[in-house]
Design an enzyme around this catalytic site. Structure first.
Site, PDB file in Angstrom:
ATOM      1  N   VAL A 192       0.804  -1.217   0.000  1.00  0.00           N
ATOM      2  CA  VAL A 192       0.000   0.000   0.000  1.00  0.00           C
ATOM      3  C   VAL A 192       0.841   1.273   0.000  1.00  0.00           C
ATOM      4  O   VAL A 192       0.305   2.374   0.166  1.00  0.00           O
ATOM      5  CB  VAL A 192      -1.000   0.006   1.177  1.00  0.00           C
ATOM      6  CG1 VAL A 192      -2.092  -1.023   0.941  1.00  0.00           C
ATOM      7  CG2 VAL A 192      -0.309  -0.228   2.515  1.00  0.00           C
ATOM      8  N   TYR A 198       9.563   7.453  13.181  1.00  0.00           N
ATOM      9  CA  TYR A 198       8.270   6.772  13.324  1.00  0.00           C
ATOM     10  C   TYR A 198       7.265   7.703  14.012  1.00  0.00           C
ATOM     11  O   TYR A 198       6.134   7.869  13.548  1.00  0.00           O
ATOM     12  CB  TYR A 198       8.453   5.497  14.133  1.00  0.00           C
ATOM     13  CG  TYR A 198       7.169   4.824  14.535  1.00  0.00           C
ATOM     14  CD1 TYR A 198       6.445   4.064  13.624  1.00  0.00           C
ATOM     15  CD2 TYR A 198       6.675   4.931  15.834  1.00  0.00           C
ATOM     16  CE1 TYR A 198       5.258   3.437  13.989  1.00  0.00           C
ATOM     17  CE2 TYR A 198       5.498   4.313  16.214  1.00  0.00           C
ATOM     18  CZ  TYR A 198       4.794   3.569  15.292  1.00  0.00           C
ATOM     19  OH  TYR A 198       3.621   2.958  15.660  1.00  0.00           O
TER      20      TYR A 198
END
Length: 255
Positions: free
Chosen positions: A66, A160
């Site tokens: 994705v 992150y």
């Protein structure tokens, strides 16, 4: 008042295990047809779909990276063919920290991998489902952030954390754009959730125990705790919520 998603088609990215799998199973129990997406864990994805079918639900499995728009588009064509329509409910669950990297050791490759799997996937899967939702005048999107977006994450997790903070802001921006088309866009921000590959890979047991002791509710979360919040946001009970974030962390971070 129960939650009824009968007749709705749901796509949960990264749903072969952990939080994504719990979301897929819970949405199916509420009546949705579920597209189970995976990158490399085909057997686990098939197991999740089979569990849905055995419980009387409908599910189909789709492999797609994705972070690649062409693969996203191919997946959506497959969903329309196999599940009989366009996506009504999207859970942008796919994400990863990849590894812990101190900023002094940061490489462009690591930066791109982390930002792509978290932020880029969220943006481009959302983009791909929006035309179908707009045509129906209805849609629900739930993005997945993290408590790291608020506190910067643990050691070596700053990129992150930044990617998850970007998702918070993106959720608000997209919510404004989509509101006129009957589409809501919200976010779930999990804290320390056990029984996931994330903490199995990145959190030593001592750190895990120390974190649990700091949680006011006195336990780590479960994937089902997160899935319950996702289910609420995808339901008509949340039809007047958009651009919001639900913190699912047992009280370890309160806003």
């Amino acid at each position: 008042m129960g939650i009824d998603l009968e007749g709705k088609i749901a796509l949960v990215t990264g749903s072969s295990g952990g939080i994504g799998r719990a979301c897929a199973l819970m949405l199916a129990k509420a009546g949705a047809k579920v597209a189970v997406n995976y990158l490399g864990s085909k057997a686990q994805a098939e197991e999740a779909a089979q569990e849905i079918r055995q419980a009387g639900g409908e599910a189909a499995v789709f492999q797609a990276d994705v972070t690649v728009p062409e693969q996203i588009d191919a997946m959506l064509r497959g969903i329309q063919k196999q599940l009989g329509g366009t996506v009504d409910l999207l859970v942008n669950n796919a994400g990863h920290m990849v590894q812990r990297v101190p900023n002094i050791e940061l490489t462009e490759e690591h930066y791109s991998r982390v930002m792509d799997v978290n932020m880029k996937s969220t943006a481009f899967v959302s983009k791909a489902v929006l035309p179908g939702m707009r045509d129906k005048g209805y849609g629900r999107i739930v993005n997945m952030s993290s408590v790291a977006a608020h506190n910067g994450g643990g050691p070596g997790a700053s990129i992150y954390a930044a990617s998850k903070a970007a998702i918070l802001s993106y959720t608000k921006g997209l919510a404004k754009e989509a509101a006129g088309s009957g589409i809501t866009v919200n976010c779930v921000s999990p804290g320390f959730i056990g029984n996931t590959a994330f903490h199995a890979a990145f959190t030593p047991d001592a750190a895990r125990q120390a974190t649990v002791k700091s949680i006011p509710l006195g336990r780590e979360g479960t994937p089902e705790d997160v899935a319950g919040a996702v289910l609420f946001l995808l339901s008509d009970l949340a039809s007047y919520l958009t651009g919001e974030t639900i913190e699912v962390n047992g009280g370890m971070f309160m806003r």
